[in-house]
Design a protein around this motif. Structure first.
Motif, short mmCIF file in Angstrom:
data_model
loop_
_atom_site.label_atom_id
_atom_site.label_comp_id
_atom_site.label_asym_id
_atom_site.label_seq_id
_atom_site.Cartn_x
_atom_site.Cartn_y
_atom_site.Cartn_z
N LEU A 22 21.53 28.40 17.12
CA LEU A 22 20.99 29.03 15.93
C LEU A 22 20.60 30.47 16.22
CD1 LEU A 22 18.66 26.20 14.54
CD2 LEU A 22 21.03 26.68 13.94
N SER A 23 20.75 31.32 15.22
CA SER A 23 20.31 32.70 15.34
C SER A 23 18.78 32.73 15.31
CB SER A 23 20.86 33.54 14.18
OG SER A 23 20.23 33.15 12.97
N PRO A 24 18.16 33.82 15.75
CA PRO A 24 16.69 33.91 15.67
C PRO A 24 16.17 33.68 14.24
CG PRO A 24 17.54 35.63 17.09
CD PRO A 24 18.74 34.97 16.46
N GLU A 25 16.89 34.21 13.24
CA GLU A 25 16.45 34.02 11.86
C GLU A 25 16.52 32.56 11.45
OE1 GLU A 25 18.71 36.24 12.88
OE2 GLU A 25 17.43 38.04 12.74
N GLN A 26 17.58 31.88 11.86
CA GLN A 26 17.72 30.46 11.55
C GLN A 26 16.68 29.63 12.28
OE1 GLN A 26 21.85 30.27 12.79
NE2 GLN A 26 22.54 29.88 10.69
N ARG A 27 16.37 30.00 13.49
CA ARG A 27 15.36 29.26 14.25
C ARG A 27 13.98 29.45 13.63
NH1 ARG A 27 16.65 25.24 17.15
NH2 ARG A 27 17.88 26.33 18.73
N ARG A 28 13.68 30.66 13.20
CA ARG A 28 12.40 30.90 12.54
C ARG A 28 12.31 30.09 11.25
NH1 ARG A 28 9.29 35.51 13.63
NH2 ARG A 28 9.00 35.93 11.41
N ALA A 29 13.40 30.05 10.49
CA ALA A 29 13.42 29.26 9.25
C ALA A 29 13.23 27.78 9.56
CB ALA A 29 14.73 29.49 8.51
N GLN A 30 13.83 27.30 10.64
CA GLN A 30 13.68 25.90 11.04
C GLN A 30 12.21 25.59 11.35
OE1 GLN A 30 15.31 25.02 14.89
NE2 GLN A 30 15.57 22.83 14.45
N LEU A 31 11.54 26.52 12.03
CA LEU A 31 10.14 26.30 12.39
C LEU A 31 9.23 26.38 11.17
CD1 LEU A 31 10.17 28.29 15.74
CD2 LEU A 31 9.69 25.84 15.48
N VAL A 32 9.56 27.27 10.24
CA VAL A 32 8.78 27.34 9.00
C VAL A 32 8.90 26.04 8.22
CG1 VAL A 32 8.72 28.44 6.72
CG2 VAL A 32 8.76 29.85 8.78
N GLU A 33 10.12 25.51 8.13
CA GLU A 33 10.32 24.24 7.42
C GLU A 33 9.56 23.11 8.11
OE1 GLU A 33 14.52 23.82 7.40
OE2 GLU A 33 14.84 25.48 5.98
N ALA A 34 9.54 23.12 9.43
CA ALA A 34 8.79 22.11 10.16
C ALA A 34 7.30 22.26 9.91
CB ALA A 34 9.09 22.22 11.66
N ALA A 35 6.83 23.51 9.84
CA ALA A 35 5.41 23.76 9.58
C ALA A 35 5.02 23.23 8.20
CB ALA A 35 5.11 25.26 9.67
N VAL A 36 5.88 23.39 7.21
CA VAL A 36 5.60 22.87 5.87
C VAL A 36 5.41 21.36 5.92
CG1 VAL A 36 6.54 22.51 3.55
CG2 VAL A 36 6.78 24.74 4.66
N ARG A 37 6.29 20.68 6.62
CA ARG A 37 6.20 19.21 6.68
C ARG A 37 4.93 18.77 7.42
NH1 ARG A 37 11.79 20.02 7.65
NH2 ARG A 37 11.55 19.73 9.91
N VAL A 38 4.58 19.48 8.49
CA VAL A 38 3.40 19.09 9.27
C VAL A 38 2.12 19.34 8.48
CG1 VAL A 38 2.03 19.58 11.34
CG2 VAL A 38 4.51 19.39 11.50
N VAL A 39 2.00 20.51 7.86
CA VAL A 39 0.79 20.81 7.08
C VAL A 39 0.68 19.85 5.90
CG1 VAL A 39 -0.42 22.54 5.69
CG2 VAL A 39 0.79 23.24 7.77
N ASP A 40 1.81 19.53 5.28
CA ASP A 40 1.80 18.60 4.15
C ASP A 40 1.28 17.23 4.57
OD1 ASP A 40 2.31 17.77 1.47
OD2 ASP A 40 4.20 16.87 2.12
N GLU A 41 1.63 16.81 5.77
CA GLU A 41 1.23 15.49 6.23
C GLU A 41 -0.14 15.48 6.89
OE1 GLU A 41 2.72 12.11 9.45
OE2 GLU A 41 4.17 13.52 8.62
N ALA A 42 -0.43 16.49 7.71
CA ALA A 42 -1.66 16.48 8.51
C ALA A 42 -2.77 17.37 7.97
CB ALA A 42 -1.33 16.89 9.95
N GLY A 43 -2.44 18.25 7.00
CA GLY A 43 -3.43 19.21 6.54
C GLY A 43 -3.53 20.37 7.51
#
Length: 201
Positions: free
Chosen positions: A7-28
């Protein structure tokens, strides 16, 4: 065996942002950690810091991304070239629709905005961060005034603050009362707001 696509750096950052959304949604917000986000993304925790300075940096980028996502989603339901009263009515309807189409995105953005703080303890996100939204709404009000559709005597910033306040209150009510039909409720809110803005010809 198929090699893993790099993945490019931009794609990797987007992947981490999407993961952050899922974690905050579940764990607060309070329960969100860098380790949990890395695990959700399928990466090592150390790799996170190749793309973000720290957890706060990642969560701030996540919030700003979500704001863009929600604005784009609402905007896609609006005809910005329509007369100003129609645009404002569509904006109320579009926000109400986000309750069902973008539940997680809205919840995570609200959680970060109301919780994230600076090193000095102040809220990280303030009204200044939403100024572009207010300016875009002001432009619609000013156009409506110049076209004679909205009352020229009303200060555009006051109109925008009243409008946004009504939308925010509507969304809080709809979130607290999932049994309420959002589309019908949005029409009532739009009627009330536009009743004070529309010019009497």
């Amino acid at each position: 065996m198929t090699a893993r696509r790099r993945l490019s750096p931009e794609q990797r950052r987007a992947q981490l942002v999407e993961a952050a959304v899922r974690v905050v949604d579940e764990a607060g917000y309070a329960g969100t950690t860098a380790a949990a986000i890395a695990r959700e993304a399928g990466l090592s925790k150390g790799l996170l810091w190749h793309y973000f300075a720290d957890l706060d940096d990642l969560l701030e980028v996540t919030a700003r991304h979500l704001l863009d996502v929600l604005q784009a989603a609402a905007g896609s339901r609006m005809d910005l070239d329509a007369p100003a009263p129609a645009v404002l009515r569509d904006a109320v309807r579009a926000n109400a629709a986000l309750r069902s189409t973008h539940r997680a995105e809205r919840a995570v953005l609200e959680e970060i905005v109301r919780t994230m703080r600076t090193g000095e303890g102040a809220l990280r996100f303030t009204a200044a961060d939403f100024e572009p939204v207010y300016l875009a709404q002001e432009a619609i009000v000013r156009r409506g005034q110049s076209e004679g559709d909205l009352r020229a005597s009303i200060d555009p910033r006051a109109a925008v603050l009243a409008f946004q306040g009504a939308v925010d209150a509507m969304m809080a009510h709809l979130d607290a009362h999932p049994e309420v039909a959002g589309d019908a409720f949005a029409e009532v809110v739009a009627d009330v707001v536009l009743g004070g803005l529309v010019s009497e010809r």
